[in-house]
Design a protein around this motif. Structure first.
Motif, PDB file in Angstrom:
ATOM      1  N   GLY A  17      97.105  32.684  -9.805  1.00 54.42           N
ATOM      2  CA  GLY A  17      96.597  31.942 -10.951  1.00 54.42           C
ATOM      3  C   GLY A  17      95.709  30.781 -10.548  1.00 54.42           C
ATOM      4  N   GLY A  18      95.575  30.544  -9.232  1.00 57.70           N
ATOM      5  CA  GLY A  18      94.731  29.459  -8.736  1.00 57.70           C
ATOM      6  C   GLY A  18      93.284  29.907  -8.584  1.00 57.70           C
ATOM      7  N   LYS A  19      92.561  29.194  -7.784  1.00 57.10           N
ATOM      8  CA  LYS A  19      91.134  29.451  -7.564  1.00 57.10           C
ATOM      9  C   LYS A  19      90.897  30.836  -6.970  1.00 57.10           C
ATOM     10  N   VAL A  20      89.921  31.514  -7.529  1.00 59.43           N
ATOM     11  CA  VAL A  20      89.415  32.753  -6.937  1.00 59.43           C
ATOM     12  C   VAL A  20      88.059  32.400  -6.335  1.00 59.43           C
ATOM     13  N   TRP A  21      87.948  32.575  -5.043  1.00 57.73           N
ATOM     14  CA  TRP A  21      86.732  32.229  -4.319  1.00 57.73           C
ATOM     15  C   TRP A  21      85.665  33.294  -4.538  1.00 57.73           C
ATOM     16  N   GLN A  22      84.455  32.834  -4.821  1.00 58.78           N
ATOM     17  CA  GLN A  22      83.303  33.726  -4.996  1.00 58.78           C
ATOM     18  C   GLN A  22      82.558  33.778  -3.661  1.00 58.78           C
ATOM     19  N   VAL A  23      82.479  34.963  -3.065  1.00 57.19           N
ATOM     20  CA  VAL A  23      81.832  35.133  -1.770  1.00 57.19           C
ATOM     21  C   VAL A  23      80.715  36.157  -1.916  1.00 57.19           C
ATOM     22  N   TYR A  24      79.490  35.713  -1.667  1.00 54.62           N
ATOM     23  CA  TYR A  24      78.315  36.578  -1.771  1.00 54.62           C
ATOM     24  C   TYR A  24      77.986  37.138  -0.393  1.00 54.62           C
ATOM     25  N   LEU A  25      77.819  38.455  -0.301  1.00 51.74           N
ATOM     26  CA  LEU A  25      77.549  39.134   0.963  1.00 51.74           C
ATOM     27  C   LEU A  25      76.090  39.575   0.988  1.00 51.74           C
ATOM     28  N   SER A  26      75.269  38.837   1.723  1.00 52.39           N
ATOM     29  CA  SER A  26      73.838  39.075   1.794  1.00 52.39           C
ATOM     30  C   SER A  26      73.473  39.755   3.107  1.00 52.39           C
ATOM     31  N   GLY A  27      72.396  40.514   3.085  1.00 51.22           N
ATOM     32  CA  GLY A  27      71.833  40.987   4.348  1.00 51.22           C
ATOM     33  C   GLY A  27      71.900  42.470   4.578  1.00 51.22           C
ATOM     34  N   GLU A  28      71.871  42.812   5.821  1.00 54.34           N
ATOM     35  CA  GLU A  28      71.719  44.167   6.350  1.00 54.34           C
ATOM     36  C   GLU A  28      72.521  45.201   5.553  1.00 54.34           C
ATOM     37  N   ILE A  29      71.861  46.343   5.252  1.00 55.41           N
ATOM     38  CA  ILE A  29      72.495  47.364   4.403  1.00 55.41           C
ATOM     39  C   ILE A  29      72.728  48.684   5.137  1.00 55.41           C
ATOM     40  N   HIS A  30      72.612  48.680   6.458  1.00 56.45           N
ATOM     41  CA  HIS A  30      72.673  49.937   7.203  1.00 56.45           C
ATOM     42  C   HIS A  30      73.984  50.147   7.946  1.00 56.45           C
ATOM     43  N   SER A  31      74.951  49.281   7.754  1.00 53.56           N
ATOM     44  CA  SER A  31      76.255  49.456   8.398  1.00 53.56           C
ATOM     45  C   SER A  31      77.356  49.137   7.386  1.00 53.56           C
ATOM     46  N   ASP A  32      78.603  49.287   7.809  1.00 52.40           N
ATOM     47  CA  ASP A  32      79.745  49.147   6.886  1.00 52.40           C
ATOM     48  C   ASP A  32      80.368  47.750   6.885  1.00 52.40           C
ATOM     49  N   TRP A  33      79.635  46.742   7.299  1.00 51.83           N
ATOM     50  CA  TRP A  33      80.207  45.407   7.428  1.00 51.83           C
ATOM     51  C   TRP A  33      80.802  44.886   6.112  1.00 51.83           C
ATOM     52  N   ARG A  34      80.188  45.205   4.993  1.00 52.89           N
ATOM     53  CA  ARG A  34      80.731  44.759   3.704  1.00 52.89           C
ATOM     54  C   ARG A  34      82.097  45.396   3.443  1.00 52.89           C
ATOM     55  N   GLU A  35      82.219  46.679   3.759  1.00 55.17           N
ATOM     56  CA  GLU A  35      83.493  47.379   3.566  1.00 55.17           C
ATOM     57  C   GLU A  35      84.571  46.814   4.485  1.00 55.17           C
ATOM     58  N   VAL A  36      84.197  46.462   5.714  1.00 54.57           N
ATOM     59  CA  VAL A  36      85.160  45.861   6.655  1.00 54.57           C
ATOM     60  C   VAL A  36      85.675  44.544   6.087  1.00 54.57           C
ATOM     61  N   ILE A  37      84.782  43.735   5.546  1.00 55.77           N
ATOM     62  CA  ILE A  37      85.194  42.458   4.947  1.00 55.77           C
ATOM     63  C   ILE A  37      86.061  42.714   3.715  1.00 55.77           C
ATOM     64  N   ALA A  38      85.653  43.633   2.856  1.00 61.89           N
ATOM     65  CA  ALA A  38      86.435  43.933   1.649  1.00 61.89           C
ATOM     66  C   ALA A  38      87.837  44.415   2.013  1.00 61.89           C
ATOM     67  N   ASP A  39      87.941  45.295   3.000  1.00 58.57           N
ATOM     68  CA  ASP A  39      89.259  45.776   3.440  1.00 58.57           C
ATOM     69  C   ASP A  39      90.099  44.636   4.003  1.00 58.57           C
ATOM     70  N   GLY A  40      89.482  43.769   4.815  1.00 53.21           N
ATOM     71  CA  GLY A  40      90.212  42.645   5.400  1.00 53.21           C
ATOM     72  C   GLY A  40      90.689  41.652   4.359  1.00 53.21           C
ATOM     73  N   VAL A  41      89.845  41.362   3.375  1.00 53.18           N
ATOM     74  CA  VAL A  41      90.220  40.458   2.277  1.00 53.18           C
ATOM     75  C   VAL A  41      91.404  41.029   1.517  1.00 53.18           C
ATOM     76  N   GLN A  42      91.370  42.339   1.276  1.00 47.77           N
ATOM     77  CA  GLN A  42      92.468  42.991   0.556  1.00 47.77           C
ATOM     78  C   GLN A  42      93.746  42.968   1.392  1.00 47.77           C
ATOM     79  N   LYS A  43      93.662  43.295   2.681  1.00 48.36           N
ATOM     80  CA  LYS A  43      94.848  43.322   3.546  1.00 48.36           C
ATOM     81  C   LYS A  43      95.495  41.946   3.670  1.00 48.36           C
ATOM     82  N   LYS A  44      94.667  40.896   3.686  1.00 46.25           N
ATOM     83  CA  LYS A  44      95.197  39.539   3.801  1.00 46.25           C
ATOM     84  C   LYS A  44      95.534  38.940   2.439  1.00 46.25           C
ATOM     85  N   ASN A  45      95.308  39.728   1.371  1.00 47.70           N
ATOM     86  CA  ASN A  45      95.624  39.299   0.011  1.00 47.70           C
ATOM     87  C   ASN A  45      94.961  37.964  -0.322  1.00 47.70           C
TER      88      ASN A  45
END
Length: 190
Positions: A17-45
């Motif tokens: 119920g507290g702050k939800v951080w807004q994180v914008y992922l800019s840049g390179e679109i040819h690798s899975d770095w965004r998915e790695v971050i999304a998975d890590g954010v989810q795993k760390k809740n």
């Protein structure tokens, strides 16, 4: 490798119920770095909402012509598409608490450099993400960043520390020496 997590006892962390951080992922679109971050954010809740530009190169290029009709001259086509994409980019960077900017070593990411400059002008916290081999080329961009990461897992670990005070196992493993042991206990610069 399994990592353990240390929680700093004196750090107040986000609660449900507290702050939800807004994180914008800019840049390179040819690798899975965004998915790695999304998975890590989810795993760390982590209480994080991730956003990004449109990562379909074709859609990003053709959006103006698809929505507004074909143009006879390519420069105008590009400008119309860029203007449409700019609405999303400007809005999401303005709304972001943190802007992560990824630079790869294969392609020149002019848009990412522009996004980093725009985020810096707005006073946003910036995390750059790139291989060490291009650090010199990005020295001015890195100078505006709060953190410079070499891989997406470091970005996740940075967010976990900033948001919840959680530290994972030291990257240097057994070679890690706490600062109190390196410099001696207490403040060496009273």
């Amino acid at each position: 490798a399994t990592s353990t997590t240390r929680i700093i006892k004196r750090c107040f962390s986000s609660t449900p119920g507290g702050k939800v951080w807004q994180v914008y992922l800019s840049g390179e679109i040819h690798s899975d770095w965004r998915e790695v971050i999304a998975d890590g954010v989810q795993k760390k809740n982590l209480p994080v909402r991730l956003t990004s530009p449109n990562t379909s190169h074709e859609d990003s290029d053709d959006c103006g012509a698809i929505i507004l009709g074909m143009e006879e001259k390519r420069p105008n086509w590009d400008k119309i598409g860029a203007n449409l994409n700019n609405i999303r980019t400007k809005t999401l960077i303005k709304d972001a608490d943190v802007v992560v900017v990824r630079f790869g070593d294969k392609y020149r990411q002019w848009n990412a450099a522009f996004d980093a400059g725009y985020a810096a002008a707005l006073g946003k916290s910036i995390i750059t993400l790139h291989p060490p081999g291009i650090s010199h080329m990005l020295k001015e961009v890195n100078a505006s960043a709060s953190v410079v990461c070499e891989d997406a897992e470091q970005v996740v670990d940075t967010l976990a520390y900033v948001i919840k005070g959680e530290l994972s196992t030291p990257r240097d493993g057994d070679d890690f020496v706490p600062i109190a042991e390196r410099l001696g206990a207490g403040n060496p610069n009273p």
